[in-house]
Design a protein around this motif. Structure first.
Motif, PDB file in Angstrom:
ATOM      1  N   ILE A  63      41.545  41.504  48.372  1.00 41.18           N
ATOM      2  CA  ILE A  63      41.015  42.809  48.791  1.00 41.18           C
ATOM      3  C   ILE A  63      42.132  43.760  49.190  1.00 41.18           C
ATOM      4  O   ILE A  63      42.230  44.886  48.695  1.00 41.18           O
ATOM      5  CB  ILE A  63      40.050  42.641  49.991  1.00 41.18           C
ATOM      6  N   ASP A  80      43.749  44.982  45.312  1.00 40.85           N
ATOM      7  CA  ASP A  80      42.822  46.063  44.980  1.00 40.85           C
ATOM      8  C   ASP A  80      41.607  45.569  44.202  1.00 40.85           C
ATOM      9  O   ASP A  80      41.103  46.256  43.312  1.00 40.85           O
ATOM     10  CB  ASP A  80      43.561  47.158  44.178  1.00 40.85           C
ATOM     11  N   ASN A  81      41.133  44.363  44.508  1.00 41.97           N
ATOM     12  CA  ASN A  81      39.910  43.866  43.875  1.00 41.97           C
ATOM     13  C   ASN A  81      38.696  44.259  44.712  1.00 41.97           C
ATOM     14  O   ASN A  81      38.812  44.543  45.898  1.00 41.97           O
ATOM     15  CB  ASN A  81      39.951  42.342  43.734  1.00 41.97           C
ATOM     16  N   SER A  82      37.532  44.251  44.085  1.00 43.27           N
ATOM     17  CA  SER A  82      36.303  44.583  44.791  1.00 43.27           C
ATOM     18  C   SER A  82      35.841  43.397  45.634  1.00 43.27           C
ATOM     19  O   SER A  82      36.272  42.256  45.428  1.00 43.27           O
ATOM     20  CB  SER A  82      35.200  44.943  43.791  1.00 43.27           C
ATOM     21  N   THR A 108      34.313  40.756  43.435  1.00 44.21           N
ATOM     22  CA  THR A 108      35.297  39.905  42.770  1.00 44.21           C
ATOM     23  C   THR A 108      35.836  38.859  43.730  1.00 44.21           C
ATOM     24  O   THR A 108      35.988  37.683  43.390  1.00 44.21           O
ATOM     25  CB  THR A 108      36.459  40.752  42.229  1.00 44.21           C
ATOM     26  N   ASN A 148      31.057  46.186  48.858  1.00 46.87           N
ATOM     27  CA  ASN A 148      31.457  47.573  49.135  1.00 46.87           C
ATOM     28  C   ASN A 148      32.000  47.782  50.539  1.00 46.87           C
ATOM     29  O   ASN A 148      32.097  48.901  51.020  1.00 46.87           O
ATOM     30  CB  ASN A 148      30.301  48.557  48.911  1.00 46.87           C
ATOM     31  N   LYS A 151      35.287  47.201  52.977  1.00 47.01           N
ATOM     32  CA  LYS A 151      36.693  46.814  53.090  1.00 47.01           C
ATOM     33  C   LYS A 151      37.058  46.734  54.567  1.00 47.01           C
ATOM     34  O   LYS A 151      36.872  47.694  55.314  1.00 47.01           O
ATOM     35  CB  LYS A 151      37.594  47.823  52.371  1.00 47.01           C
ATOM     36  N   SER A 170      42.727  53.790  46.302  1.00 47.24           N
ATOM     37  CA  SER A 170      41.580  53.224  47.021  1.00 47.24           C
ATOM     38  C   SER A 170      42.012  52.045  47.887  1.00 47.24           C
ATOM     39  O   SER A 170      41.441  51.798  48.947  1.00 47.24           O
ATOM     40  CB  SER A 170      40.498  52.777  46.040  1.00 47.24           C
TER      41      SER A 170
END
Length: 311
Positions: free
Chosen positions: A72, A76-78, A81, A116, A118, A288
């Motif tokens: 994360i 930069d993975n969701s 994922t 969604n 972080k 992001s």
């Protein structure tokens, strides 16, 4: 119980199980294999394991949690994922437990991430930074100047641990006060050096010159072990925890080089409020990822509320 089973052999057995007993599709099998291979590369890069010799009983919850956090915060993975990779690892270790190859599944206590969402990064706050650096300055050791230079590079440059251990002497430009190197994804990184870092490196170099190097790689390396090799990831990780404990930092066992990177990023964002500069300095491919540093701490929230007018 064959606890000394090699990780690579365990993965092969698991894949056979998914094909022969679970009947999973070819695409699903590839996803499991990819996740397990990615975890192996992480253990090699971040914990300096020899993957050919790594056994399944050497893997613990901390390594799994760090890997999934970096999915994360760094990669930069969701969240989705990250959760899929957690499920892959959990299934793998469940298989090993069912086959009596392990006594427990180290991934069971790791929670899935809300989609969604972080998390705010963990970082040193308040006087912790000063106390941490003071603990290094007061520590009597042959490696004291090296350790201070390493930690100032984390706190003033925000380097990844893999980037730091791979730095060479000629990566430093003293005239320009900067370092230029190839970071994650083989992308060229340019990072300005604070005067504190320049001074710490120059103070370390005479001590480095007293160490007899063992190979050509060590001759080029900026940071050396006491045995004359390029310093490795695990040595740096253990060193960071040692000084966090000496400094009396709360939850010192959770302090890692990544947390020092987060500390740099949090301090810089508070000073500049400029995400683009922060993105470039951290080497993030997407802004992001950098946005996690727009968090505010509890004290800032309290001050903001206290400034509201009376109604």
């Amino acid at each position: 119980m064959q606890q000394n089973l090699k990780y690579k052999q365990a993965v092969k057995s698991f894949i056979k199980y998914l094909i022969a007993e679970r009947g999973y599709s070819e695409l699903t099998i590839k996803e499991y294999q990819s996740d397990l291979n990615l975890f192996a590369r992480y253990l090699k890069n971040e914990f300096d394991y020899n993957i050919d010799k790594l056994t399944i009983d050497e893997i613990n919850q901390f390594q799994l949690a760090e890997f999934l956090s970096d999915i994360i915060l760094i990669n930069d993975n969701s969240a989705a994922t990250r959760n899929r990779k957690l499920y892959s690892l959990r299934s793998f270790f469940n298989f090993l437990v069912k086959r009596n190859l392990l006594t427990y599944n180290p991934s069971l206590s790791i929670d899935a991430t809300k989609v969604n969402l972080k998390s705010e990064p963990v970082y040193l706050k308040g006087t912790d930074i000063q106390d941490y650096l003071k603990a290094i300055e007061n520590y009597k050791s042959k490696a004291q100047s090296r350790d201070l230079a390493i930690n100032k590079m984390f706190l003033y440059c925000g380097l990844r641990i893999s980037e730091l251990v791979n730095l060479n002497l000629d990566d430093i430009n003293y005239e320009d006060k900067s370092i230029k190197f190839y970071g994650k994804g083989n992308k060229e990184r340019y990072v300005p050096l604070h005067q504190e870092v320049i001074s710490a490196i120059k103070n370390y170099l005479p001590d480095r010159a007293q160490i007899e190097t063992n190979n050509q790689d060590a001759i080029q390396a900026l940071f050396l072990s006491n045995r004359g090799n390029r310093i490795n990831v695990r040595t740096v990780q253990m060193m960071v925890k040692k000084y966090a404990k000496l400094a009396g930092v709360k939850n010192a066992d959770d302090v890692t080089p990544h947390k020092l990177r987060h500390t740099f990023a949090s301090m810089l964002y508070k000073q500049t409020k400029d995400l683009r500069i922060l993105q470039e300095l951290l080497g993030h491919s997407s802004i992001s990822t950098t946005q996690i540093y727009t968090h505010t701490d509890k004290e800032e929230r309290k001050r903001a509320v206290e400034q509201l007018p009376e109604l």
